[in-house]
Enzyme design. Structure first.
Site, mmCIF file in Angstrom:
data_model
loop_
_atom_site.group_PDB
_atom_site.id
_atom_site.type_symbol
_atom_site.label_atom_id
_atom_site.label_comp_id
_atom_site.label_asym_id
_atom_site.label_seq_id
_atom_site.Cartn_x
_atom_site.Cartn_y
_atom_site.Cartn_z
ATOM 1 N N CYS A 143 31.886 32.514 12.125
ATOM 2 C CA CYS A 143 31.931 31.583 10.997
ATOM 3 C C CYS A 143 30.551 31.093 10.565
ATOM 4 C CB CYS A 143 32.811 30.384 11.344
ATOM 5 S SG CYS A 143 34.551 30.848 11.468
ATOM 6 N N MET A 144 29.508 31.488 11.264
ATOM 7 C CA MET A 144 28.129 31.128 10.918
ATOM 8 C C MET A 144 27.939 29.622 10.798
ATOM 9 S SD MET A 144 27.119 34.112 10.957
ATOM 10 C CE MET A 144 28.163 35.533 11.038
ATOM 11 N N CYS A 145 28.547 28.886 11.684
ATOM 12 C CA CYS A 145 28.435 27.418 11.746
ATOM 13 C C CYS A 145 29.017 26.725 10.520
ATOM 14 C CB CYS A 145 26.982 26.996 11.950
ATOM 15 S SG CYS A 145 26.249 27.679 13.432
ATOM 16 N N ASN A 146 29.862 27.412 9.775
ATOM 17 C CA ASN A 146 30.459 26.817 8.583
ATOM 18 C C ASN A 146 31.922 27.230 8.492
ATOM 19 O OD1 ASN A 146 31.175 25.854 6.089
ATOM 20 N ND2 ASN A 146 29.429 26.726 5.017
ATOM 21 N N PRO A 147 32.784 26.641 9.319
ATOM 22 C CA PRO A 147 34.193 27.039 9.298
ATOM 23 C C PRO A 147 34.858 26.843 7.943
ATOM 24 C CG PRO A 147 33.760 25.570 11.151
ATOM 25 C CD PRO A 147 32.508 25.640 10.329
#
Length: 107
Positions: free
Chosen positions: A22-26
């Protein structure tokens, strides 16, 4: 959709470093993947694996970053990698090999 674990397996076998998830962005990943409604049903303590079971597939995106030290060969390697995955026969052969790798086994 192609599972992140498959993309990672093929990338590692070609000495390509990338990130999945999620690349730190859910919230951003949920919007991109069209699962915002399902995100609203999450509860405290839920894990990504729990949520993937509910949705029925691995979740996340693939990110490949370039930086100051990157060169044309790095970019060409990524283009070749993507082309390999776009070819259905090659992708199927890679998939068949991936399915036969025991879980947790290093390449």
């Amino acid at each position: 959709m192609i599972p992140n674990s498959f993309i990672e397996h093929v990338a590692v076998s070609q000495n390509i470093s990338l990130r999945t998830g999620c690349m730190c962005n859910p919230g951003g990943a949920a919007a991109l993947l069209g699962i915002g409604d399902q995100m609203e049903k999450l509860y405290p303590g839920v894990t990504l694996k729990d949520f993937e079971r509910v949705v029925g597939r691995e979740l996340g995106v693939v990110r490949i970053s370039l930086g100051l030290a990157s060169n044309f060969q790095d970019v060409w390697k990524i283009v070749t990698f993507a082309s390999t995955l776009a070819d259905s026969r090659t992708r199927q052969a890679l998939w068949d090999a991936w399915k036969n790798v025991p879980i947790g086994q290093a390449i």
